[in-house]
Enzyme design. Sequence first.
Site, PDB file in Angstrom:
ATOM      1  N   LYS A  59     -19.345  -8.578   1.838  1.00 19.75           N
ATOM      2  CA  LYS A  59     -18.949  -9.017   0.497  1.00 19.75           C
ATOM      3  C   LYS A  59     -19.296 -10.490   0.287  1.00 19.75           C
ATOM      4  CE  LYS A  59     -15.051  -5.800   0.125  1.00 19.75           C
ATOM      5  NZ  LYS A  59     -13.572  -5.668   0.079  1.00 19.75           N
ATOM      6  N   SER A 103     -13.191 -11.043   1.532  1.00 21.03           N
ATOM      7  CA  SER A 103     -12.043 -10.515   2.257  1.00 21.03           C
ATOM      8  C   SER A 103     -12.015  -9.001   2.169  1.00 21.03           C
ATOM      9  CB  SER A 103     -10.737 -11.097   1.696  1.00 21.03           C
ATOM     10  OG  SER A 103      -9.623 -10.651   2.438  1.00 21.03           O
ATOM     11  N   ASP A 104     -11.454  -8.388   3.198  1.00 19.43           N
ATOM     12  CA  ASP A 104     -11.266  -6.941   3.174  1.00 19.43           C
ATOM     13  C   ASP A 104      -9.978  -6.610   3.919  1.00 19.43           C
ATOM     14  OD1 ASP A 104     -12.845  -4.365   2.384  1.00 19.43           O
ATOM     15  OD2 ASP A 104     -11.962  -3.932   4.332  1.00 19.43           O
ATOM     16  N   GLN A 105      -9.327  -5.557   3.479  1.00 17.99           N
ATOM     17  CA  GLN A 105      -8.050  -5.178   4.085  1.00 17.99           C
ATOM     18  C   GLN A 105      -8.047  -3.683   4.381  1.00 17.99           C
ATOM     19  OE1 GLN A 105      -4.184  -5.291   1.785  1.00 17.99           O
ATOM     20  NE2 GLN A 105      -3.819  -6.985   3.187  1.00 17.99           N
TER      21      GLN A 105
END
Length: 205
Positions: free
Chosen positions: A67, A83-85
Site C-alpha cells: 500500500k 498500514s494493514d490490520q
Amino acid sequence: MSPPDHETRAGASPADLVLASTSPYRRELLARLGIPFRCVPPPFDESAFPREGLAPRALAERLAEEKARSVAAIEPDAVVIGSDQLVAIDGEVLGKPGTPDRAIDQLARLSGRTHELLTAVVVTSAGGVERYLDRTRMTMRALDRAAIERYVAADRPLDCAGSYRLEDRGIALFEAIEGEDYTAIVGLPLIRLVTTLRGLGFLVP
C-alpha cells in the site's frame, strides 16, 4: 465528524505527509497529531495479492508495504504511511466476512478464546523505509449464538476482519485486551508512528 483533508504542508515539515488509506478510522487517528496530511487511496489490488505460504505477521507487513509503495510511486516526494490490520487465530487469517452468516461463524470460532490483532505500519520517505508491527492479544468472552446474532444485527460488522467493530458495540464482546498501544486496535499505532515522524522532522508535540 471526519476531519477534513489537509492540503497545506507545515512550514517545518520536510515533506508532504500522505496516508495511503481510505479508512476513516486511520484518518481520524492521524488527525489527532495535528500534522497536515492528505489521504490517497492506494492503487493496489489487495484481493489479488498472493497469500499462500505467508504467515499472518508476514502477510500484514507485506500488505502494508505494498500500500505504501503503490502510493509512493505516484507521490515520490512525500512521506507515505501504509498500514494493514489482520485478525489471526490458530495461525490462520480471518478476513472480512461479507455476510451475516459468515460473521456469526467467525465470532463463534473466536468466542471464549484469545486471538491476535496484527497491525503493520510501513513509512516510506526519501531516506528509506521503516517498518513495524503491533501485536495485540484479544480475549473474547464466551458468547452463545443468540448473543452473537444480536451483535451482528446491531453492528453489521460485515466489512471488518474478525467480524467485530471495536469502535462500536464490539468492545462489549471482550473480557481482556493486552497490547502496548490502544490506538493500534483502531488501525494505526500512534506511539510508534510519532517517533518515526519526529525522526523525519515533523513537528509533533
